[in-house]
Design a protein around this motif. Structure first.
Motif, short mmCIF file in Angstrom:
data_model
loop_
_atom_site.label_atom_id
_atom_site.label_comp_id
_atom_site.label_asym_id
_atom_site.label_seq_id
_atom_site.Cartn_x
_atom_site.Cartn_y
_atom_site.Cartn_z
N GLU A 99 0.87 -1.18 0.00
CA GLU A 99 0.00 0.00 0.00
C GLU A 99 0.90 1.23 0.00
N ILE A 100 0.68 2.13 -0.94
CA ILE A 100 1.48 3.35 -1.05
C ILE A 100 0.56 4.56 -0.87
N VAL A 101 1.00 5.51 -0.05
CA VAL A 101 0.25 6.75 0.17
C VAL A 101 1.20 7.92 -0.12
N ASP A 102 0.74 8.86 -0.94
CA ASP A 102 1.51 10.08 -1.20
C ASP A 102 1.20 11.04 -0.05
N LEU A 103 2.14 11.21 0.85
CA LEU A 103 1.91 11.97 2.08
C LEU A 103 1.71 13.46 1.87
N ALA A 104 2.42 14.03 0.91
CA ALA A 104 2.38 15.48 0.72
C ALA A 104 1.69 15.90 -0.58
N GLY A 105 1.30 14.92 -1.39
CA GLY A 105 0.67 15.24 -2.66
C GLY A 105 1.64 15.79 -3.69
N ASP A 106 2.94 15.59 -3.42
CA ASP A 106 3.96 16.14 -4.32
C ASP A 106 4.72 15.09 -5.11
N GLY A 107 4.35 13.81 -4.93
CA GLY A 107 5.04 12.74 -5.64
C GLY A 107 6.47 12.55 -5.17
N ASN A 134 17.45 9.32 -4.28
CA ASN A 134 17.62 9.87 -5.62
C ASN A 134 16.25 10.23 -6.17
N GLU A 135 15.66 9.35 -6.97
CA GLU A 135 14.31 9.61 -7.49
C GLU A 135 13.27 9.63 -6.37
N LEU A 136 13.51 8.84 -5.34
CA LEU A 136 12.59 8.75 -4.21
C LEU A 136 13.19 9.48 -3.03
N HIS A 137 12.62 10.62 -2.70
CA HIS A 137 13.20 11.49 -1.68
C HIS A 137 12.94 10.99 -0.26
N ALA A 138 11.69 10.65 0.05
CA ALA A 138 11.35 10.26 1.41
C ALA A 138 10.33 9.12 1.39
N LEU A 139 10.59 8.11 2.22
CA LEU A 139 9.69 6.97 2.32
C LEU A 139 9.54 6.57 3.77
#
Length: 77
Positions: free
Chosen positions: A22-30, A64-69
């Motif tokens: 399950e993935i959720v975009d926390l900030a709506g910024d991708g 890199n492409e993924l800033h924060a997880l």
């Protein structure tokens, strides 16, 4: 460059075939996501090892492409 949620999910499922993701975009910024990964293959593994497997599935994209997880892992109940 941001990553799409479906790309993150695809990478994790490719690396951990039995995973429910399950993935959720926390900030709506991708760029800031939360991932919950549940897999039977995690059973008996310490949480650190579970997280290492998820990061390995992302193939070096973290930072890199993924800033924060924000990551949580578990085994099925």
């Amino acid at each position: 460059m941001a990553m799409a949620a479906d790309e993150i999910e695809t990478l994790i499922r490719a690396g951990i075939p039995d995973a429910r993701v399950e993935i959720v975009d926390l900030a709506g910024d991708g760029d800031h996501y939360e991932a919950r990964v549940v897999a039977e293959s995690f059973r008996g593994m310490p949480r650190v090892r579970q997280h290492q497997l998820v990061y390995a599935a992302l193939g070096g994209r973290m930072g890199n492409e993924l800033h924060a997880l924000k990551l949580s892992t578990a085994t099925p109940e």
